[in-house]
Scaffold this motif. Structure first.
Motif, PDB file in Angstrom:
ATOM      1  N   LYS A   6      51.494  31.378  49.313  1.00  0.00           N
ATOM      2  CA  LYS A   6      51.625  30.948  47.916  1.00  0.00           C
ATOM      3  C   LYS A   6      50.920  31.882  46.938  1.00  0.00           C
ATOM      4  O   LYS A   6      51.134  31.793  45.736  1.00  0.00           O
ATOM      5  N   PHE A   7      50.075  32.784  47.447  1.00  0.00           N
ATOM      6  CA  PHE A   7      49.347  33.691  46.552  1.00  0.00           C
ATOM      7  C   PHE A   7      49.868  35.133  46.566  1.00  0.00           C
ATOM      8  O   PHE A   7      49.711  35.859  45.593  1.00  0.00           O
ATOM      9  N   PHE A   8      50.426  35.566  47.691  1.00  0.00           N
ATOM     10  CA  PHE A   8      50.782  36.977  47.851  1.00  0.00           C
ATOM     11  C   PHE A   8      52.181  37.136  48.442  1.00  0.00           C
ATOM     12  O   PHE A   8      52.632  36.295  49.221  1.00  0.00           O
ATOM     13  N   ALA A   9      52.825  38.238  48.074  1.00  0.00           N
ATOM     14  CA  ALA A   9      54.125  38.582  48.666  1.00  0.00           C
ATOM     15  C   ALA A   9      54.043  40.023  49.142  1.00  0.00           C
ATOM     16  O   ALA A   9      53.470  40.877  48.451  1.00  0.00           O
ATOM     17  N   LEU A 117      54.566  30.707  43.465  1.00  0.00           N
ATOM     18  CA  LEU A 117      54.717  29.491  44.253  1.00  0.00           C
ATOM     19  C   LEU A 117      53.634  28.469  43.956  1.00  0.00           C
ATOM     20  O   LEU A 117      53.668  27.359  44.458  1.00  0.00           O
ATOM     21  N   THR A 118      52.646  28.879  43.171  1.00  0.00           N
ATOM     22  CA  THR A 118      51.576  27.941  42.851  1.00  0.00           C
ATOM     23  C   THR A 118      50.921  28.366  41.533  1.00  0.00           C
ATOM     24  O   THR A 118      51.155  29.466  41.041  1.00  0.00           O
ATOM     25  N   ALA A 123      38.994  26.970  42.398  1.00  0.00           N
ATOM     26  CA  ALA A 123      38.622  26.890  43.818  1.00  0.00           C
ATOM     27  C   ALA A 123      39.309  27.974  44.644  1.00  0.00           C
ATOM     28  O   ALA A 123      38.882  28.283  45.761  1.00  0.00           O
ATOM     29  N   ASP A 124      40.386  28.556  44.110  1.00  0.00           N
ATOM     30  CA  ASP A 124      41.117  29.601  44.835  1.00  0.00           C
ATOM     31  C   ASP A 124      40.524  30.990  44.607  1.00  0.00           C
ATOM     32  O   ASP A 124      40.923  31.955  45.265  1.00  0.00           O
ATOM     33  N   VAL A 125      39.622  31.122  43.640  1.00  0.00           N
ATOM     34  CA  VAL A 125      39.143  32.448  43.240  1.00  0.00           C
ATOM     35  C   VAL A 125      37.970  32.886  44.122  1.00  0.00           C
ATOM     36  O   VAL A 125      36.998  32.142  44.299  1.00  0.00           O
TER      37      VAL A 125
END
Ligand code: ZN
Length: 298
Positions: A6-9, A117-118, A123-125
């Motif tokens: 959801k963070f990287f492609a 995707l998000t 909290a994700d950092v």
């Protein structure tokens, strides 16, 4: 191969190089040799790029930072160590470069060709902290085992900006140092006069690559961008560029776009380079904007 979470492609640009896009479209490159892999840049640090990279290679990975901006330095705080030009170390520890809110804002708010995707949360950092910074300079070479990456210093966008050259693949990894929207209204940027010297240095390598992959654009540029950038520097210094007035998104200061933009943000004159600059930072050598205590912006 297309891998994503959801963070990287990630997509492969050849059998040993993976391009990774963060949610804001910022690019990192995983370049694999026989013995080790180089991660060139670390996106903004929203989500774990280190965990994502572990899915992509079995090799030991080391990080190289192109420059200390928030959309490039994120994973350095996960790896805890990186190679970078010492002239950007002061910049790395500014609130602008490593502050969590700015890095999150970049990924959540930036236009990107990558489907998001998000929406990231604090909290994700990956939190910033002091890391080991190993110096790398113009002319240094990273040996990956059967593959070599040469460091070329291109002070401009930031004073410590570097690019990597793979002579065997004939690819230049340029990050933000030279591209169709090279920004100089930024914290840590040099003057246009200084940047012109850097582009002249880069021109020494113009015959050594066919494709140039930058830190944001989905498509690679060609070596001709070097001539276009020199031409624009000359026009700016002569006061003969298009001088399209606009406002820098971060500093909110008045900046000028050197060449009128056309379709897809590309310059209308048909070349590959464009430059966004401040009129009081065209000439002279101003020293390191961060360490000299000069105002960061403007
Ligand atoms: Zn940058």
């Amino acid at each position: 191969m297309n891998i994503r979470n959801k963070f990287f492609a990630a997509d492969k640009i050849n059998d040993h190089v993976t391009r990774i896009s963060g949610m804001g479209g910022e690019k990192a490159f995983l370049i694999e040799g026989k013995e080790r892999a180089c991660l060139f840049d670390g996106c903004s640090g929203v989500g774990s790029l280190k965990a994502f990279v572990r899915e992509l290679t079995e090799l030991p990975v080391f990080m190289v930072l192109s420059h200390a901006h928030p959309d490039h330095c994120g994973a350095a705080f996960e790896y805890g160590a990186c190679f970078m030009h010492p002239d950007d170390i002061g910049l790395l520890y500014t609130e602008f470069a490593s502050g969590a809110e700015g890095r999150l804002g970049y990924d959540n708010n930036s236009w990107s060709e990558v489907e998001k995707l998000t929406t990231g949360t604090m909290a994700d950092v990956v939190p910033a902290h002091a890391i080991k910074t190993y110096p790398c300079y113009d002319g240094d070479v990273f040996d990956l085992g059967g593959r070599r990456l040469e460091v070329i210093a291109v002070p401009g966008h930031t004073r410590g900006s570097i690019v990597l050259l793979d002579r065997e693949d004939r690819i230049l990894y340029s990050a933000d140092a030279i591209n169709p929207n090279t920004l100089f209204g930024m914290i840590g940027s040099t003057t246009i006069e200084e940047y012109r010297e850097s582009v002249l240095h880069l021109k020494e390598f113009q015959g050594d690559f066919d494709l140039m992959y930058g830190g944001h654009n989905p498509d690679p540029q060609t070596p001709k961008i070097i001539d276009d950038a020199l031409m624009l520097c000359d026009r700016i210094m002569a006061g003969e560029d298009d001088q399209i007035e606009t406002v820098d998104m971060i500093s909110k200061k008045k900046v000028y776009v050197a060449a009128k933009r056309g379709e897809n943000f590309m310059p209308e004159y048909g070349g590959e380079s464009n430059i966004v600059y401040q009129k009081d930072r065209v000439f002279g050598k101003k020293g390191n904007a961060v360490l000299s205590g000069e105002p960061f912006i403007g």
